[in-house]
Structures are given as C-alpha cells and as structure tokens.
Write an enzyme that holds these catalytic residues in place. Structure first.
Site, PDB file in Angstrom:
ATOM      1  N   SER A  38       0.827  -1.218   0.000  1.00 26.56           N
ATOM      2  CA  SER A  38       0.000   0.000   0.000  1.00 26.56           C
ATOM      3  C   SER A  38       0.856   1.261   0.000  1.00 26.56           C
ATOM      4  CB  SER A  38      -0.874   0.069   1.254  1.00 26.56           C
ATOM      5  OG  SER A  38      -1.649  -1.072   1.383  1.00 26.56           O
ATOM      6  N   HIS A  71      -4.700   0.710  -4.262  1.00 27.78           N
ATOM      7  CA  HIS A  71      -3.744  -0.317  -4.694  1.00 27.78           C
ATOM      8  C   HIS A  71      -3.863  -0.432  -6.214  1.00 27.78           C
ATOM      9  CE1 HIS A  71      -3.414  -2.549  -0.649  1.00 27.78           C
ATOM     10  NE2 HIS A  71      -4.255  -1.564  -0.435  1.00 27.78           N
ATOM     11  N   HIS A  95      -5.023  -9.765  -2.237  1.00 31.89           N
ATOM     12  CA  HIS A  95      -5.142 -10.114  -0.822  1.00 31.89           C
ATOM     13  C   HIS A  95      -6.191 -11.206  -0.636  1.00 31.89           C
ATOM     14  CE1 HIS A  95      -3.675  -5.915  -0.793  1.00 31.89           C
ATOM     15  NE2 HIS A  95      -3.036  -6.264   0.298  1.00 31.89           N
ATOM     16  N   TYR A  97      -8.360 -11.284   1.730  1.00 32.81           N
ATOM     17  CA  TYR A  97      -9.659 -10.714   2.149  1.00 32.81           C
ATOM     18  C   TYR A  97     -10.509 -10.247   0.976  1.00 32.81           C
ATOM     19  CZ  TYR A  97      -7.215  -6.206   1.759  1.00 32.81           C
ATOM     20  OH  TYR A  97      -6.495  -5.144   1.300  1.00 32.81           O
ATOM     21  N   GLU A  98      -9.872 -10.082  -0.200  1.00 32.86           N
ATOM     22  CA  GLU A  98     -10.640  -9.686  -1.374  1.00 32.86           C
ATOM     23  C   GLU A  98     -11.499 -10.837  -1.899  1.00 32.86           C
ATOM     24  OE1 GLU A  98      -8.373  -7.107  -4.314  1.00 32.86           O
ATOM     25  OE2 GLU A  98      -6.746  -7.881  -3.084  1.00 32.86           O
ATOM     26  N   ALA A 125       2.257  -2.404   4.390  1.00 31.32           N
ATOM     27  CA  ALA A 125       1.857  -1.467   5.433  1.00 31.32           C
ATOM     28  C   ALA A 125       1.326  -2.321   6.570  1.00 31.32           C
ATOM     29  CB  ALA A 125       0.760  -0.549   4.913  1.00 31.32           C
ATOM     30  N   MET A 231      -2.283  -7.811   6.734  1.00 29.38           N
ATOM     31  CA  MET A 231      -3.158  -8.731   5.996  1.00 29.38           C
ATOM     32  C   MET A 231      -2.525  -9.230   4.692  1.00 29.38           C
ATOM     33  SD  MET A 231      -6.615  -6.496   6.438  1.00 29.38           S
ATOM     34  CE  MET A 231      -6.968  -5.614   7.975  1.00 29.38           C
ATOM     35  N   SER A 232      -1.202  -9.278   4.657  1.00 34.50           N
ATOM     36  CA  SER A 232      -0.554  -9.716   3.409  1.00 34.50           C
ATOM     37  C   SER A 232       0.767 -10.402   3.726  1.00 34.50           C
ATOM     38  CB  SER A 232      -0.305  -8.506   2.505  1.00 34.50           C
ATOM     39  OG  SER A 232       0.669  -7.653   3.071  1.00 34.50           O
ATOM     40  N   ASN A 255       0.142   2.742  11.373  1.00 32.07           N
ATOM     41  CA  ASN A 255      -0.769   3.106  12.472  1.00 32.07           C
ATOM     42  C   ASN A 255      -0.348   2.271  13.671  1.00 32.07           C
ATOM     43  OD1 ASN A 255      -2.072   0.893  10.663  1.00 32.07           O
ATOM     44  ND2 ASN A 255      -3.048   0.606  12.646  1.00 32.07           N
ATOM     45  N   HIS A 289      -8.300   3.243   6.875  1.00 32.24           N
ATOM     46  CA  HIS A 289      -7.559   3.065   5.627  1.00 32.24           C
ATOM     47  C   HIS A 289      -6.870   4.352   5.185  1.00 32.24           C
ATOM     48  CE1 HIS A 289      -6.360   0.922   2.134  1.00 32.24           C
ATOM     49  NE2 HIS A 289      -7.073   1.644   1.292  1.00 32.24           N
TER      50      HIS A 289
HETATM   51  N1  HPA Z   1      -3.991  -4.229  11.098  1.00 34.91           N
HETATM   52  C1  HPA Z   1      -3.969  -5.032  10.024  1.00 34.91           C
HETATM   53  N2  HPA Z   1      -3.498  -4.670   8.846  1.00 34.91           N
HETATM   54  C2  HPA Z   1      -2.992  -3.437   8.732  1.00 34.91           C
HETATM   55  C3  HPA Z   1      -2.978  -2.540   9.807  1.00 34.91           C
HETATM   56  C4  HPA Z   1      -3.512  -2.962  11.064  1.00 34.91           C
HETATM   57  O1  HPA Z   1      -3.543  -2.227  12.059  1.00 34.91           O
HETATM   58  N3  HPA Z   1      -2.407  -1.395   9.363  1.00 34.91           N
HETATM   59  C5  HPA Z   1      -2.086  -1.595   8.062  1.00 34.91           C
HETATM   60  N4  HPA Z   1      -2.444  -2.817   7.670  1.00 34.91           N
END
Ligand code: HPA
Length: 317
Positions: A38, A71, A95, A97-98, A125, A231-232, A255, A289
């Site tokens: 990302s 993306h 991903h 989750y997609e 990320a 998540m990747s 974050n 996001h």
């Molecule tokens: N959790 C999961 N996936 C992420 C996060 C998070 O806090 N930040 C960026 N991708």
C-alpha cells in the site's frame, strides 16, 4: 477441491511465457522481484526507463485482479540502480480478504520463480503492536505468526506442488540473514540512522482481514510476540520459501494498533468526560484506511531509497 485443472504449475508456466514474450532481451531474467505494498508503488517511477515494460494485471493471463482502493495492479519490468540490476516490480497485490484463494494470492510469486527470480523483497503497510514503534518506522521482519495458516488457511494446503518444492518445507530460516544484514548497512549508508524514523527487526502476524483487529485481538497478538500485524506478505513468503526464493520483508508502520481498554464502568475519568472527549478517547488507535495510506506516502521515499540501495548491492547475484 483437491485438484485444480489446469494445474497451478501449468498456469504459472503459461503466464511466465506470456510475460517473457512481452519483454526485450535485457529484461528477460529478473533476479530480484519487489512486491510494493500500500502506497509503496513509487519505486516504479525510479526504474530506469531504457527499457521499461509495464503490464497491467488485467492484461496478464491467469492473474488475479486487484480490487482495493489505493492499490494499483501492474507488473513493471526494468533496471534499477547504478549496476542496472534487472528487476520485476509487483505494484499492488492480491489479498486473501478480497476473496481470492490462497492459490491466487500467491500466483505472482510462483510466476516470479518460473521467470528465474532468486530474491524477493516484500513490502507492506502494517499496524504496530510493539509500543516502542512509532508510525512511520520501518520494520525488517525476522519471523512471522501465520495466524490464518495455523488454522488451515494456508497456501501450501493440498497436494504438494513438487515442481516448486517439498511437502514439508522448513520456515525457521525464512527471513534471509544476509539480506537482513544488508538492510541495516543500507540504512546507515543512507544516513537514515540520523533521522527520526527508526529501523527495527520484528515479528509480523498475518491475519486474514478485512476488519482491523479488536483491542483484545491486538493484546493477544502482542502476547504471542508479534510486533506488527497485517493482511498480506506471509502467504507470498511461504510460497517463495517453498520454491527456494530468498526473502526480505519490510513493513512500514502506518498506524499503531491500540492495546489498552478497560471496562468503561471502572474508569473514574470516563464518568466526567464530555461526548467529544469520550469520542476522542475511544477513537484513539482506531485504524482506518486513510491513515494507513497517508503514513505510507510520507515514509515511502525512505523505504524506496532503502530498497533501491539493497537491490543495487545485489548485482553480483
Ligand atoms: N492491522 C492489520 N493490517 C494493517 C494494519 C492494522 O492495524 N495497518 C495496516 N495494515
């Protein structure tokens, strides 16, 4: 559900030869592939344009289509750095989750293997769980927790693909020591050690998503030893290691995943808070996001310089 027809190997072979037919001689054998997470796709602009070939995922046979906002989805082939190292850049990834299968999430990695890639640099990320990490810090992964994999959502589940690797591959050596050393050296060479942004080594917990973690989940992952969560990356790494590709993985902390939150009734301060104060208190650490993309934009330049220098130093491969 056990066999896929045509097989993953056949489809990956077909895709690799399709890609090769679109590449000039000098780009036929990328030894290094870079997966841009990302907001980290800017590396594509630093590639030497003579020659440079971009292929949108949607035009590559058998490739999954990226569906996430922010993306992009393209394969970029070109040469990077002073030694003109031929590279394959994956800008955007599929991903889990997609809705893609694990087979599709890791398909590009297998195509890279068939094109001769020996080193893969995977960026992402991630949310910081380690309280010593600040937003914008970079984490060189030295291990992972495959949360989804441990419960059976695993890219190597099913009959073993012998064309790529063995049935029970070890992962204790997944994060290549030599490449990790190169990260620390490059960090110094670039003078990044004199800046605010810090470099860490840490453990990545892979979760399936798409929800960000609850506070309780963050505490659980931290308790398990994870430093970042995302998540990747882990599916790609598992498949890369299965086929013997050396792996370097870098997370950008976008974050901080917040861990604390007591029962409301027991917190004296909460009783006297205004609505606005309460919202701010509860909103603290809530991942979103937009925040993830923003931190990505700021730190991306350093991450790109780092990757570029490491790749340049890999010219002897
Ligand atoms: N959790 C999961 N996936 C992420 C996060 C998070 O806090 N930040 C960026 N991708």
């Amino acid at each position: 559900e056990i066999t896929t027809s045509p097989s993953t190997y056949q489809r990956a072979t077909e895709t690799a030869s399709h890609i090769r037919s679109a590449l000039p001689d000098v780009l036929q054998n990328p030894k290094v592939a870079i997966v841009c997470g990302s907001g980290l796709g800017g590396l594509a602009q630093t590639i030497d344009p003579t020659p440079k070939v971009e292929l949108a995922y949607e035009n590559i046979p058998n490739f999954p289509k990226s569906t996430v906002q922010g993306h992009e989805g393209k394969f970029v082939f070109g040469r990077l750095g002073p030694h003109q190292t031929p590279v394959a850049l994956l800008v955007g990834r599929a991903h889990f989750y997609e809705g893609h299968t694990m087979d599709m999430v890791t398909f590009a990695t297998r195509v890279c293997k068939l094109m001769g890639v020996e080193v893969i640099i995977v960026t992402n990320a991630a949310g910081g769980l380690n309280q010593n990490y600040a937003v914008g810090d970079i984490v060189c992964l030295n291990d992972h927790l495959n949360m989804a994999g441990l419960v059976g959502i695993h890219p190597l589940r099913g009959p073993n693909l012998d064309d790529f690797g063995v049935r029970f591959p070890p992962l204790s050596d997944a994060y290549d020591l030599d490449l990790r050393v190169r990260v620390h050296r490059a960090w110094k060479t670039l003078g990044l050690d004199k800046q605010k942004r810090r470099l860490h080594e840490g453990i990545y917990a892979f979760v399936a998503g798409p929800t960000y973690e609850t506070r309780a989940e963050c505490r659980m992952l931290r308790g398990f030893g994870a430093d970042v969560v995302g998540m990747s990356t882990v599916p790609e790494i598992v498949v890369a290691r299965h086929s013997g590709i050396r792996v370097l993985a870098l997370s950008l902390v976008t974050n901080s995943a917040v861990l604390e939150a007591g029962p409301l009734g027991s917190d004296e301060a909460l009783q006297s808070m205004t609505k606005a104060e309460l919202d701010a208190h509860l909103g603290r650490g809530k991942a979103n996001h937009e925040e993830v993309l923003e931190a990505g934009r700021e730190a991306a330049k350093d991450m790109q310089a780092l990757v570029k220098l490491i790749v340049s130093d890999l010219h002897e491969l």
